[in-house]
Design a protein around this motif. Structure first.
Motif, PDB file in Angstrom:
ATOM      1  N   UNK A  24       0.781  -1.110   0.037  1.00 43.04           N
ATOM      2  CA  UNK A  24      -0.049   0.015   0.018  1.00 43.04           C
ATOM      3  C   UNK A  24       0.939   1.307   0.204  1.00 43.04           C
ATOM      4  N   UNK A  25       1.697   1.248   0.744  1.00 40.63           N
ATOM      5  CA  UNK A  25       2.716   2.589   1.016  1.00 40.63           C
ATOM      6  C   UNK A  25       3.464   2.815  -0.527  1.00 40.63           C
ATOM      7  N   UNK A  26       4.017   1.481  -0.855  1.00 42.52           N
ATOM      8  CA  UNK A  26       4.744   1.706  -2.297  1.00 42.52           C
ATOM      9  C   UNK A  26       3.945   2.354  -3.438  1.00 42.52           C
ATOM     10  N   UNK A  27       2.882   1.832  -3.254  1.00 46.66           N
ATOM     11  CA  UNK A  27       1.844   2.317  -4.471  1.00 46.66           C
ATOM     12  C   UNK A  27       1.465   3.659  -4.170  1.00 46.66           C
ATOM     13  N   UNK A  73      20.852  -5.488  -0.267  1.00 49.16           N
ATOM     14  CA  UNK A  73      19.140  -5.494   0.367  1.00 49.16           C
ATOM     15  C   UNK A  73      18.220  -5.145  -0.752  1.00 49.16           C
ATOM     16  N   UNK A  74      17.623  -4.555  -0.252  1.00 49.79           N
ATOM     17  CA  UNK A  74      16.117  -4.218  -1.164  1.00 49.79           C
ATOM     18  C   UNK A  74      16.047  -2.492  -1.548  1.00 49.79           C
ATOM     19  N   UNK A  75      15.171  -2.439  -2.486  1.00 49.08           N
ATOM     20  CA  UNK A  75      15.060  -0.880  -2.793  1.00 49.08           C
ATOM     21  C   UNK A  75      13.771  -0.805  -3.576  1.00 49.08           C
ATOM     22  N   UNK A  76      12.840   0.216  -3.282  1.00 44.45           N
ATOM     23  CA  UNK A  76      11.534   0.374  -4.154  1.00 44.45           C
ATOM     24  C   UNK A  76      11.981   0.434  -5.658  1.00 44.45           C
ATOM     25  N   UNK A  77      11.244  -0.038  -6.337  1.00 50.67           N
ATOM     26  CA  UNK A  77      11.548  -0.141  -7.899  1.00 50.67           C
ATOM     27  C   UNK A  77      11.310   1.097  -8.378  1.00 50.67           C
TER      28      UNK A  77
END
Length: 229
Positions: A24-27, A73-77
């Motif tokens: 939800x937060x990414x979108x 690690x990870x990152x938002x696309x």
């Protein structure tokens, strides 16, 4: 740094809750494109342990909303104009096929769902002309519900699932473009025409209208993304 504690529904695991909230937060743009998603920081923000967060991020990576960066690690696309055009091509192809299937198979209950969703969206289409971001979020939900209602009778759970993934990706792009020139389009009329064609069971006209509707949004957002890069 404000916290956003998870509130799992009954029977929902912490991983499921973390996945839902992060998605939800990414979108919505709360987690910005390219933002590094450090487990320790997310644990403080969402008040949840590292294991559920890591599992949720892996699921989001499978959805294409997050990218795994190896040891980093990870990152938002990121947002990319070419990718958005590709997304819209795929989304349009699936949407039009589902629309034709729904028009062929839909019953009176489906029609009533389209009418109700069109009415709710119509009430917000006029308000969206303002710059009220609260209205924009409410409109996004109504817009999503309307387009879902038109294809909901297609009869294929897999098509509905794939469509949902593509829609979430497209919604992230739209929400990221807060300067969307809504005043230059008559969204209310576009939606009225789509609803009318669907309810008249005119599959050719409905398909043409939806394709043009999606294409207008794509052309503008590609321009916005191009200007930003």
């Amino acid at each position: 740094m404000s916290t956003r504690p998870l509130k799992p529904d009954t029977g929902m695991t912490l991983t499921d809750a973390a996945y839902r909230q992060l998605r939800t937060d990414i979108i919505a743009g709360v987690r910005a494109p390219t933002e590094r998603l450090r487990i320790e920081r997310l644990s403080r923000i969402y008040e949840v342990g590292p294991t559920p967060l890591r599992e949720a991020l892996q699921r989001l990576a499978a959805d294409g909303l997050v990218i795994a960066t190896g040891n980093r690690g990870f990152a938002v696309a990121p947002l990319d104009a070419d990718e958005f055009e590709d997304l819209n091509t795929a989304r349009t192809a699936i949407e039009l096929q589902m629309l034709r299937m729904a028009i062929e198979k839909g019953d009176a209950m489906w029609e009533s769902g389209v009418v109700a969703a069109a009415y709710r969206l119509g009430k917000l289409d006029d308000r969206i002309m303002s710059d009220n971001h609260e209205t924009l979020s409410e409109w996004e939900t109504a817009n999503r519900d309307f387009h879902y209602a038109t294809v909901s009778a297609c009869g294929s759970k897999w098509l509905l699932h794939v469509r949902s993934l593509l829609h979430d990706q497209c919604e992230r792009y739209r929400r990221a473009s807060v300067d969307l020139k809504r005043h230059e389009r008559d969204l209310a009329e576009e939606h009225r025409q789509i609803a009318a064609a669907v309810l008249e069971r005119d599959a050719d006209r409905a398909s043409d209208l939806v394709a043009a509707h999606f294409e207008r949004t794509t052309r503008f957002l590609v321009q916005v993304l191009g200007a930003r890069t």
